[in-house]
Design an enzyme around this catalytic site. Structure first.
Site, PDB file in Angstrom:
ATOM      1  N   ASP A   1      30.077  -8.320 -21.160  1.00  0.00           N
ATOM      2  CA  ASP A   1      31.360  -7.827 -21.023  1.00  0.00           C
ATOM      3  C   ASP A   1      31.702  -6.544 -20.572  1.00  0.00           C
ATOM      4  OD1 ASP A   1      30.568  -7.403 -23.581  1.00  0.00           O
ATOM      5  OD2 ASP A   1      32.622  -6.950 -24.340  1.00  0.00           O
TER       6      ASP A   1
ATOM      7  N   TYR B   1      35.023  -2.797 -35.750  1.00  0.00           N
ATOM      8  CA  TYR B   1      34.508  -1.482 -35.635  1.00  0.00           C
ATOM      9  C   TYR B   1      35.590  -0.600 -36.423  1.00  0.00           C
ATOM     10  CZ  TYR B   1      31.379  -3.319 -32.207  1.00  0.00           C
ATOM     11  OH  TYR B   1      30.494  -4.180 -31.606  1.00  0.00           O
TER      12      TYR B   1
ATOM     13  N   LYS C   1      31.208  -9.490 -36.202  1.00  0.00           N
ATOM     14  CA  LYS C   1      30.091  -8.436 -35.611  1.00  0.00           C
ATOM     15  C   LYS C   1      30.566  -7.018 -35.901  1.00  0.00           C
ATOM     16  CE  LYS C   1      28.681  -6.725 -31.130  1.00  0.00           C
ATOM     17  NZ  LYS C   1      28.670  -6.895 -29.739  1.00  0.00           N
TER      18      LYS C   1
END
Length: 263
Positions: free
Chosen positions: A26, A146, A177
């Site tokens: 991506d 994140y 993730k």
């Protein structure tokens, strides 16, 4: 779990061990057509041949990468984006829907969230809404979690990473993730605080193969469910070989030395 979601998860994860090798493709939205993302059919051929479980891409790219031959590989459609050209690159915006993914034959969708950014509230709302919609369709959700913003001193801090992972599962993600914390002992804490599979990001391009193999090996030994690594795979001189080595580590519990001998 809904049967449809269970079936789709088995298309992107090893049903015998619950682990996965995901290769994100991506990056073209973020940084443009970098090396490894120009001939997408060839890239997909290579990562599939090496034994990756799934590839991840934006909704416009399957038409450029569908091969009609070769080894099968799962498809995850990424629903959020920003560019490096923006003054606010950490502010991710929804650019796709669960319906788009269904029409493309996807096995899962993914959303990127940067906790700590000034637009965190909007990104969290987007994640919550996508998880609710996806659940209605039995579509698995991968949350890329994140910590990036003014208050974040170290995005790899184990407490920060554990917080990121927990936010993803709390809002309904089926796979989370996160960054690897740097050692198995601290990463155990991340996994223990998250009741869904946790995969690690690859981060910036690493200097050598050993660093990548060791990171993946140690994260799996700590209870991680594998990896979602892009540049360190699709920009490798031999993507087939690096994926094959990581496949042995993730799915066959090879040690670091054995994987490096394969490389």
């Amino acid at each position: 779990m809904q049967l449809g979601k269970a079936v789709r998860l088995e298309r992107i994860m090893n049903r015998n061990n619950g682990r996965t090798i995901i290769v994100p493709l991506d990056h073209g939205v973020t940084v443009g057509p970098i090396y490894g993302l120009v001939d997408l059919r060839e890239t997909v051929n290579q990562v599939a041949e090496g034994g990756a479980n799934a590839m991840l891409m934006h909704k416009g790219i399957p038409r450029c990468s569908h091969r009609r031959h070769g080894r099968d590989i799962g498809l995850i459609i990424h629903l959020s984006a920003s560019t490096s050209l923006s003054p606010h690159p950490n502010a991710k915006t929804l650019v796709g829907s669960v319906t788009d993914a269904i029409k493309l034959g996807a096995d899962a969708v993914s959303v990127h969230i940067n906790l700590g950014d000034e637009t965190e509230s909007r990104m969290l709302a987007d994640l919550g809404a996508i998880c609710s919609e996806a659940n209605e369709w039995g579509m698995p959700v991968l949350a890329m979690m994140y910590a990036r913003g003014p208050k974040i001193e170290n995005e790899y801090d184990p407490d920060v990473v554990a917080h990121c992972a927990r936010v993803g599962v709390e809002l309904g993600a089926d796979i989370v993730k996160v960054n690897y914390t740097g050692d198995p002992k601290s990463f155990v804490r991340v996994v223990e605080g998250c009741c869904v599979p946790v995969v690690i990001a690859g981060g910036p391009k690493l200097e050598n193969e050993l660093d990548l193999v060791r990171m993946v090996h140690d994260s799996v030994q700590a209870g991680g469910a594998g990896l979602s690594v892009g540049r360190n795979i699709f920009q490798h001189p031999n993507p087939v070989k690096i994926v094959a080595a990581l496949h042995k580590v993730v799915h066959e519990d090879w040690d670091i030395d054995a994987a490096m001998e394969l490389l």
